[in-house]
Design a protein around this motif. Sequence first.
Motif, PDB file in Angstrom:
ATOM      1  N   ASN A 399      81.281-100.996 -80.781  1.00  9.86           N
ATOM      2  CA  ASN A 399      80.152-100.662 -81.869  1.00  9.86           C
ATOM      3  C   ASN A 399      80.628-101.490 -83.354  1.00  9.86           C
ATOM      4  O   ASN A 399      81.482-101.378 -83.845  1.00  9.86           O
ATOM      5  N   ILE A 400      79.684-102.148 -83.832  1.00  8.57           N
ATOM      6  CA  ILE A 400      79.855-102.898 -84.890  1.00  8.57           C
ATOM      7  C   ILE A 400      79.112-102.243 -86.053  1.00  8.57           C
ATOM      8  O   ILE A 400      79.157-102.611 -87.094  1.00  8.57           O
ATOM      9  N   SER A 401      78.719-101.100 -85.982  1.00 12.62           N
ATOM     10  CA  SER A 401      78.149-100.017 -86.847  1.00 12.62           C
ATOM     11  C   SER A 401      78.376 -98.564 -86.423  1.00 12.62           C
ATOM     12  O   SER A 401      79.048 -98.496 -85.354  1.00 12.62           O
ATOM     13  N   HIS A 402      78.165 -97.928 -87.263  1.00 12.61           N
ATOM     14  CA  HIS A 402      78.469 -96.273 -86.976  1.00 12.61           C
ATOM     15  C   HIS A 402      77.824 -95.933 -85.537  1.00 12.61           C
ATOM     16  O   HIS A 402      76.453 -96.270 -85.393  1.00 12.61           O
ATOM     17  N   SER A 403      78.318 -95.182 -84.765  1.00  7.93           N
ATOM     18  CA  SER A 403      77.687 -94.629 -83.619  1.00  7.93           C
ATOM     19  C   SER A 403      76.677 -93.359 -83.621  1.00  7.93           C
ATOM     20  O   SER A 403      76.802 -92.785 -84.663  1.00  7.93           O
ATOM     21  N   ASP A 404      75.521 -93.717 -83.179  1.00  6.00           N
ATOM     22  CA  ASP A 404      74.373 -92.694 -83.599  1.00  6.00           C
ATOM     23  C   ASP A 404      74.101 -92.002 -82.103  1.00  6.00           C
ATOM     24  O   ASP A 404      73.108 -91.578 -82.201  1.00  6.00           O
ATOM     25  N   ILE A 405      74.822 -92.129 -81.065  1.00  4.68           N
ATOM     26  CA  ILE A 405      74.722 -91.643 -79.598  1.00  4.68           C
ATOM     27  C   ILE A 405      74.658 -90.060 -79.854  1.00  4.68           C
ATOM     28  O   ILE A 405      75.651 -89.561 -80.546  1.00  4.68           O
ATOM     29  N   SER A 406      73.603 -89.329 -79.321  1.00  2.81           N
ATOM     30  CA  SER A 406      73.838 -87.966 -79.612  1.00  2.81           C
ATOM     31  C   SER A 406      74.692 -87.215 -78.247  1.00  2.81           C
ATOM     32  O   SER A 406      74.682 -88.005 -77.190  1.00  2.81           O
ATOM     33  N   SER A 407      75.263 -86.103 -78.186  1.00  2.00           N
ATOM     34  CA  SER A 407      75.853 -85.512 -77.195  1.00  2.00           C
ATOM     35  C   SER A 407      74.764 -85.221 -76.028  1.00  2.00           C
ATOM     36  O   SER A 407      75.315 -85.304 -74.863  1.00  2.00           O
ATOM     37  N   GLU A 408      73.580 -84.912 -76.240  1.00  5.25           N
ATOM     38  CA  GLU A 408      72.453 -84.892 -75.296  1.00  5.25           C
ATOM     39  C   GLU A 408      72.366 -86.140 -74.586  1.00  5.25           C
ATOM     40  O   GLU A 408      72.314 -86.104 -73.248  1.00  5.25           O
ATOM     41  N   ASP A 409      72.332 -87.214 -75.126  1.00  2.16           N
ATOM     42  CA  ASP A 409      71.993 -88.545 -74.572  1.00  2.16           C
ATOM     43  C   ASP A 409      73.262 -89.066 -73.766  1.00  2.16           C
ATOM     44  O   ASP A 409      73.127 -89.536 -72.550  1.00  2.16           O
ATOM     45  N   LEU A 410      74.457 -88.632 -74.412  1.00  2.00           N
ATOM     46  CA  LEU A 410      75.545 -89.014 -73.643  1.00  2.00           C
ATOM     47  C   LEU A 410      75.802 -88.244 -72.374  1.00  2.00           C
ATOM     48  O   LEU A 410      76.067 -88.782 -71.373  1.00  2.00           O
ATOM     49  N   GLU A 411      75.402 -87.011 -72.236  1.00  2.00           N
ATOM     50  CA  GLU A 411      75.216 -85.930 -71.111  1.00  2.00           C
ATOM     51  C   GLU A 411      74.521 -86.370 -70.097  1.00  2.00           C
ATOM     52  O   GLU A 411      74.526 -86.601 -68.952  1.00  2.00           O
ATOM     53  N   SER A 412      73.415 -86.724 -70.561  1.00  2.00           N
ATOM     54  CA  SER A 412      71.980 -87.339 -69.720  1.00  2.00           C
ATOM     55  C   SER A 412      72.834 -88.547 -68.781  1.00  2.00           C
ATOM     56  O   SER A 412      72.347 -88.736 -67.839  1.00  2.00           O
ATOM     57  N   PHE A 413      73.529 -89.406 -69.695  1.00  2.00           N
ATOM     58  CA  PHE A 413      73.782 -90.674 -68.907  1.00  2.00           C
ATOM     59  C   PHE A 413      74.930 -90.229 -67.924  1.00  2.00           C
ATOM     60  O   PHE A 413      74.844 -90.959 -66.668  1.00  2.00           O
TER      61      PHE A 413
END
Length: 473
Positions: A399-413
């Motif tokens: 990450n070259i900037s702040h992470s914006d991934i949500s926990s919902e998107d992470l679990e979906s993956f």
Amino acid sequence: MTCQLPSDCLNEIFEYLEEDMHTLYSCLLVNRLWCEISVRILWRNVWNFGISFQQDQILNTLISFLSNESKELLRENEISILIPTPKLPLFNYVAFCKVLSINLISEIVSDVLKDELLSTKHLVTEEIIKMFANQITSLRKLLFYDNYIYFSFPHSPGLKNLSELCCSSNLSSKFFYQLSQICHNLHTLSIQLNHYDTPNELIELISLQNNLQALTLSAYDNVSWKDIIPALKNSFNTITKLYLCGNRSDLPFSFIGLLPNLQEFIFSFVGGDYFEDFKQLQHVNFPNLQTLKFPYRYPRPEYIMKFLENNGKNLKKFCISDCNRELSSSIVNFCPNLKSLFKIFCNNEIDILKTIFNSCQYLESITIWCGKHYLSEKEVFETVAKYSSNNFYELKIDNISHSDISSEDLESFFISWKNRIPKRMLSLIIIKDFYNNLDDYEENMKIIKKYENLGIIRFRTRTIEYEICEEEC
């Protein structure tokens, strides 16, 4: 009744733990046989061992093995660092060493004796190095970068079996002459060039090698490796790994075309532009080349594209810090057998990533920049889950900037990965830098731990320095 494995079986098992120092250290405490086998492996490279333990403990252990003459010399100079021990050590640890780092010895002495005079530190360092030189019967690797150390390495019979040498060009001529008389079978040579004129004794040492396989040349400021190239003539057919690094673009690179059996080429430059001498290499064919890396600066993209056209078919690993779209197309067209890839994709190039996954069916690992002007973590996760082949198992995100991934998107993956057929555990690696990464958020870590416990993923973090610089001596 307990059953004890034979020592040769234990030794075979413990060899696999060489990189796991903490586990190997615990083996010392089981019984005398386990201790006897594991201590030899631990002290084979005591400098890795030292990372996990206090430097003063290492120094005290080394001091205890000094000869009576050396101890008396320290006393005469009023150096009171000897700690009385109730009994002698069980083993002669020094004799087990196969790797010797002169600069690390100097650093340990300087850190522990930080309040002492410089002359005191030098004397202690010299006596310890003399001890190693006298007691090591078969040294495998020697690291000696003479930045702050002003003495010659003493004659040592253990040098005759040396296979790896990492050094700087400003060591004494006597040292290089000594090596040239007895060391003709170096497999690995790393030279940090910091003299305008390369010593003749170093050139002689290089020219006498019979089976040099891995070569690292580092040149910065106005220093060049041009004087060394003629000395490599006898090694052109044996060199399989070449690592070049520096900060200039006018260094001679055309000699690389004289290495017909090159398997790994790392071009690591933090300065310079265009690298015009690389133009001569774009038409050269390297039939055995499997690894090609440009972690920092790189030649013109058109030179690299032509190079890939001639050499991409056999590449297994490719690394380049570039976001040129045409170069990405060259990867698709000319590198079908890639297993590992680092390539920068801009925020409108998710289609290229999909095409690479479709074209490179053997791809096992990829490193991707995310955030700001680059791909988002969410679209990378979705693309990996949907388009990566059955061989894929490792995703590295920087990450070259702040992470914006949500926990919902992470679990979906993770759910998508869980449902893939055939099932394979995913290794998810976050390359840490100055910004917040996805593991910095509590909710994300809960999801990560959940799927780790389910055996769906294995999660790790690395520093960016480790990721880029793992090739050096």
